[in-house]
Design an enzyme around this catalytic site. Structure first.
Site, short mmCIF file in Angstrom:
data_model
loop_
_atom_site.label_atom_id
_atom_site.label_comp_id
_atom_site.label_asym_id
_atom_site.label_seq_id
_atom_site.Cartn_x
_atom_site.Cartn_y
_atom_site.Cartn_z
N HIS A 278 0.85 -1.19 0.00
CA HIS A 278 0.00 0.00 0.00
C HIS A 278 0.88 1.24 0.00
CE1 HIS A 278 -3.10 2.89 1.06
NE2 HIS A 278 -4.02 1.95 0.91
N ARG A 301 -7.13 10.45 -0.17
CA ARG A 301 -6.78 10.91 -1.51
C ARG A 301 -8.01 10.98 -2.40
NH1 ARG A 301 -3.47 6.70 -3.48
NH2 ARG A 301 -3.65 5.54 -1.54
#
Length: 498
Positions: A278, A301
């Site tokens: 990740h 995000r």
């Protein structure tokens, strides 16, 4: 009346009563076969994350006794920590028509689609076609709030659902299912127990052997395996299949993988070398060298947050996890262990904060993010943020080709502008490989035929995600295939028609 006639009347009455009782019992059996027969049957579920709880909920609904075995001291697994949400399309919370979930997932799988292509496509079809009903099950039947929808990296449409409240989606889903299950006398949960062997008699799985409080125990019955992946097994399976990730931090607690328990009884493995790193896990300023990291949710995000490396944007933040990770890793890493990149900052403005307040508030409380001003980031950062603000406003195109900007609202970036900042680094997060299953969650042997009495769901399986798992598809995979495993196990024990 003669004694003989009296005797005849008594005999006829007794015979009528006897036949009436037989008929009543027959009709009762015909009208409710599942609960009357299922109550004496049991199924073993290994693992108490969403996959295990989905299977258990389905079995209990059919009146089947469930013995759930969890190796940790507390139930919930990694599902409890899931912070971005669960994918679903189409759902009543989406606006517009979302028809690209399947194609987005196929694209995310990458080049390995050419191997076991039919197998992968059938699993992905099941995953995406069942996504709407999985969300509906959680919302309408279980009462989970999933009313907020966001777009994450690699998705071409907003389809990742979470609740409007303060509780992250994983915790909300898990606590709701656990509460419901604990209200049933058919559900039996045992924690701090490690399954050490799957029992098999001829061609059929008959139970498991496990250790609990220094005792070895056995329990009989068909088995649903939902024991998770091996992203925390740094010294074992991870080092075997991906030695190049040695020294990386992980978002998983260090514990061994369990796929080998299933290969001993004939299960096959797929994609074991495909491990998701990740791109954004927090580097805790209080404990920067801790190898276990806390995930910075991808929805930050998705709601408009951006990444700076050495004060400059360098990647489309809405690209797949694989591509964002690779972009970060092009830069130099620290020389210390764990291997990490501490020159990457995740930055949010007030608009993103307002949309993700429950998450950011928690990160602020943990000390993983700080509320500050742009002046603390440096002159290059100020320029990068202003360019990003201009892109969001539509004044200039994004050279990095980002198309979705969530709820970013900052337009004129000043040294005094408020931002929320955390340092992030790639960390081992999820293993895409595992045992091969059918679209009905049956564990398959070398001949691609089901192993009788054995099903698997969740991260312990392989073949669905390929080279990259889309954010929001982990919880979805658990709900879809966990429920399927429960249905198939219910059929197996005769609780529902085959």
């Amino acid at each position: 009346m003669s004694p003989i006639r009296v005797l005849k009347i008594v005999l006829i009455s007794l015979l009528t009563l006897f036949l009436s009782m037989i008929l009543k019992n027959f009709l009762s059996t015909m009208s409710a076969p599942s609960f009357q027969n299922a109550a004496s049957k049991q199924v073993i579920v290994v693992g108490s994350g969403l996959a295990g709880l989905s299977a258990a909920s389905t079995l209990v609904k059919h009146g089947i006794t469930v013995h759930l075995l969890e190796r940790s001291a507390k139930p919930g697994g990694n599902s409890m920590k899931a912070s971005s949400g669960i994918n679903g399309a189409p759902t009543k919370y989406q606006s517009g028509t979302d028809t690209t979930f399947y194609s987005d997932t196929i694209k995310s799988v990458g080049s390995v689609l050419s191997t076991a292509k039919e197998q992968r496509e059938s699993l992905i079809t099941t995953l995406t076609n069942s996504s709407s009903s999985a969300v509906s099950w959680l919302v309408d039947e279980k009462g989970v709030d999933l009313s907020i929808v966001a777009q994450l990296g690699g998705h071409s449409f907003p389809r990742t659902h979470r609740g409007a409240g303060q509780t992250p989606p994983g915790a909300s889903i898990i606590t709701t299912l656990l509460k419901s299950l604990k209200e049933s006398s058919l559900f039996h949960l045992e924690t701090s127990c490690l399954v050490t062997n799957v029992l098999k008699s001829e061609n059929e799985i008959t139970g498991v052997e496990y250790s609990h409080e220094e005792q070895t125990k056995q329990i009989q019955g068909p088995v649903v395996f939902a024991s998770g992946g091996f992203a925390g097994d740094a010294q074992g399976m991870l080092s075997t299949y991906r030695p190049d990730l040695a020294g990386f931090p992980s978002t998983n607690e260090p514990r061994p993988g369990s796929q080998n328990l299933l290969t001993r009884v004939g299960a096959q493995l797929l994609d074991m070398d495909l491990v998701q790193v990740h791109p954004t896990s927090f580097v805790d300023p209080k404990d920067p060298l801790n190898p276990v990291k806390f995930l910075a949710a991808e929805m930050l995000r998705g709601e408009g947050g951006l990444l700076l490396q050495d004060e400059k944007r360098f990647v489309n933040e809405m690209d797949t996890r694989k591509n964002v990770t690779e972009a970060i890793m092009k830069g130099p890493s620290d020389r210390s262990l764990p291997r990490q990149w501490t020159n990457v900052q995740l930055i949010l403005d007030e608009g993103v904060f307002a949309q993700a307040a429950s998450h950011v508030g928690f990160y602020l409380w943990k000390g993983l993010m700080e509320k500050t001003t742009v002046s603390s980031l440096g002159e290059d950062a100020l320029q990068s943020l202003q360019e990003y603000a201009n892109i969001v406003a539509g004044d200039i195109p994004d050279p990095l080709e980002r198309q979705s900007f969530g709820h970013w609202t900052l337009r004129e970036v000043l040294p005094t502008s408020v931002v929320y900042v955390g340092r992030v680094t790639p960390a081992v997060h999820f293993t895409m490989g595992g045992v091969v299953i059918s679209p009905q969650s049956e564990v398959l042997n070398a001949d691609h035929t089901p192993i009788k009495g054995l099903w698997a769901a969740g991260e312990v399986t392989g073949g669905i995600h390929g080279e990259n798992r889309l954010g929001g598809s982990s919880l979805l995979e658990c709900a879809v295939f966990g429920r399927l495993a429960g249905e198939e196990a219910a059929k197996y024990v005769g609780a529902v028609p085959s």
